[in-house]
Design an enzyme around this catalytic site. Sequence first.
Site, PDB file in Angstrom:
ATOM      1  N   TYR A 361       0.853  -1.193   0.000  1.00 28.28           N
ATOM      2  CA  TYR A 361       0.000   0.000   0.000  1.00 28.28           C
ATOM      3  C   TYR A 361       0.884   1.235   0.000  1.00 28.28           C
ATOM      4  O   TYR A 361       1.937   1.264   0.663  1.00 28.28           O
ATOM      5  CB  TYR A 361      -0.906   0.031   1.230  1.00 28.28           C
ATOM      6  CG  TYR A 361      -1.939  -1.070   1.272  1.00 28.28           C
ATOM      7  CD1 TYR A 361      -3.219  -0.858   0.783  1.00 28.28           C
ATOM      8  CD2 TYR A 361      -1.630  -2.318   1.797  1.00 28.28           C
ATOM      9  CE1 TYR A 361      -4.179  -1.858   0.825  1.00 28.28           C
ATOM     10  CE2 TYR A 361      -2.585  -3.326   1.845  1.00 28.28           C
ATOM     11  CZ  TYR A 361      -3.852  -3.090   1.356  1.00 28.28           C
ATOM     12  OH  TYR A 361      -4.793  -4.084   1.396  1.00 28.28           O
ATOM     13  N   HIS A 369      -6.518   1.226  -2.274  1.00 30.68           N
ATOM     14  CA  HIS A 369      -6.282  -0.206  -2.423  1.00 30.68           C
ATOM     15  C   HIS A 369      -4.788  -0.463  -2.655  1.00 30.68           C
ATOM     16  O   HIS A 369      -4.017   0.449  -2.973  1.00 30.68           O
ATOM     17  CB  HIS A 369      -7.090  -0.762  -3.598  1.00 30.68           C
ATOM     18  CG  HIS A 369      -8.566  -0.733  -3.362  1.00 30.68           C
ATOM     19  ND1 HIS A 369      -9.223  -1.656  -2.585  1.00 30.68           N
ATOM     20  CD2 HIS A 369      -9.521   0.127  -3.799  1.00 30.68           C
ATOM     21  CE1 HIS A 369     -10.515  -1.393  -2.553  1.00 30.68           C
ATOM     22  NE2 HIS A 369     -10.721  -0.309  -3.280  1.00 30.68           N
ATOM     23  N   LYS A 418      -4.231  -5.290  -9.679  1.00 32.93           N
ATOM     24  CA  LYS A 418      -2.962  -5.179  -8.973  1.00 32.93           C
ATOM     25  C   LYS A 418      -1.844  -5.702  -9.866  1.00 32.93           C
ATOM     26  O   LYS A 418      -2.055  -6.631 -10.643  1.00 32.93           O
ATOM     27  CB  LYS A 418      -2.983  -5.965  -7.654  1.00 32.93           C
ATOM     28  CG  LYS A 418      -3.906  -5.382  -6.601  1.00 32.93           C
ATOM     29  CD  LYS A 418      -3.974  -6.249  -5.390  1.00 32.93           C
ATOM     30  CE  LYS A 418      -4.817  -5.603  -4.293  1.00 32.93           C
ATOM     31  NZ  LYS A 418      -6.131  -5.154  -4.740  1.00 32.93           N
TER      32      LYS A 418
END
Length: 469
Positions: A361, A369, A418
Amino acid sequence: MASQPNSTTASSSRDASAPVSAKNRPPRPPRPNYRHIHRFPLPLSVHPLPPLIPHNPLSIISVLLSYLTYVIAPPQDEVYSAYFDSEASSVHVTDEKTVRALWEMGFFGKGSLSRSEPSWLEREKKRRGLLGGVTSEEVTRQRRAERRDLKLERARMEKLAIEQRLQAEAAAREASTPLDDQSSLPPSADGVTNGTIPSVEKFSLRKAKEAKTLGAQRPVAQEHENEGKAVQFSTPVGTQEFISNPSSLHAPDSSGNGPGPAEEATLQNEEHLQLSNEEAFFLVYGLGALHVFDNENQTVLSPNSLLSLFCHHSYSPPREPSSHLKTDDPFLVSYVVYHHFRSLGWVVRSGVKFGVDYLLYNRGPVFSHAEFAIVVIPSYDHPYWSESQDRKAECAGKQARSWWWLHCVNRVQAQVRKSLVVCYVEIPPPACSELNSSSTTVDDIGALLGRYKVRELIIKRWVPNRSRD
């Protein structure tokens, strides 16, 4: 040109239905000031010096005063306490002040009764009516129930459209009437002309919600028409709802305002903070902000003995304390990566829910997120690991990963937006100075960690639809 009226109608219906849904939706409580709560990135007391301006003599005086103040009254960093549970192979924190400090300053640990932030006590008070508002779990449950009902309503509308389409085709074949002649087809009960049923893809959750609202208004109108009838029927046994947890019901107090202060006083916090071994060792060795006590002997564990303890508990079942340490212990390899990214300023959290080792993070999970998902793989590139065939085969089995595994992990990270980062940790050969084969502890932790190297490799999933010109 025929698509313009449809788009206008859709936008007008969307605008008409938006105020209704917003009006029925309960107001959201104000968000806490996370910028102020998490203003400290680590549980350390930092005293920055004033800026030094060479052409301004007053700035030199201010810097000297800051140094003098630091020498006369040096700041004392608070050291927190935790204990190691050998049965769970993890570190636990029970003091509420320490729990809030470690979570607010660096997002360390996880609540034992929560998904991430230790908020069980607040959620329990809201559930019992001691605090205003509803819990986030209840809001999520309501939204899921509403979305499930809307999906069922959409499925019913799609099934009805298919049935009406089949009836229209059958009527057209019997009457030898072409389907293009839409004026001869009678309208259906829901006001949709047979033969002109839209395709299945045109049914959205918004239309299903509008149909559900209209369907709920019809029984109300029928009740007004049958007001003269005084006959009432009891609820069938099969449709009655029973409460499985009688303790959740609380009798109101004498004022009728729900549970009184006596219940709030008896409600104790049953949640504790659970630290991973990597987080605990970083707080002990990297920051010096934590003391870990042995649950059996009630003694403070030194960083050297704590490293040996974590390495032994990195196996399942844990190894014997008398066994010697290895440079490719799972805890050592995992901690090297954790220390590496924590030193770079990232907030490192566990990534087990996404099938990876860590999540990175930028500022913390309450702000945004995670941007990167980390997978840790040991690398045996040193010639020591390939001296014999047995040793080479053992090392190859430890670092081997299948192509199907990589494809599955990469697909999951692409779905949650991601970037997958593969971290190869180069395992050094054992050295007598730092890690003796007959020793169970480490003499110099800094020298041992300095021998490891981390190589990062970012892998992205190529999607043809997103890469077109």
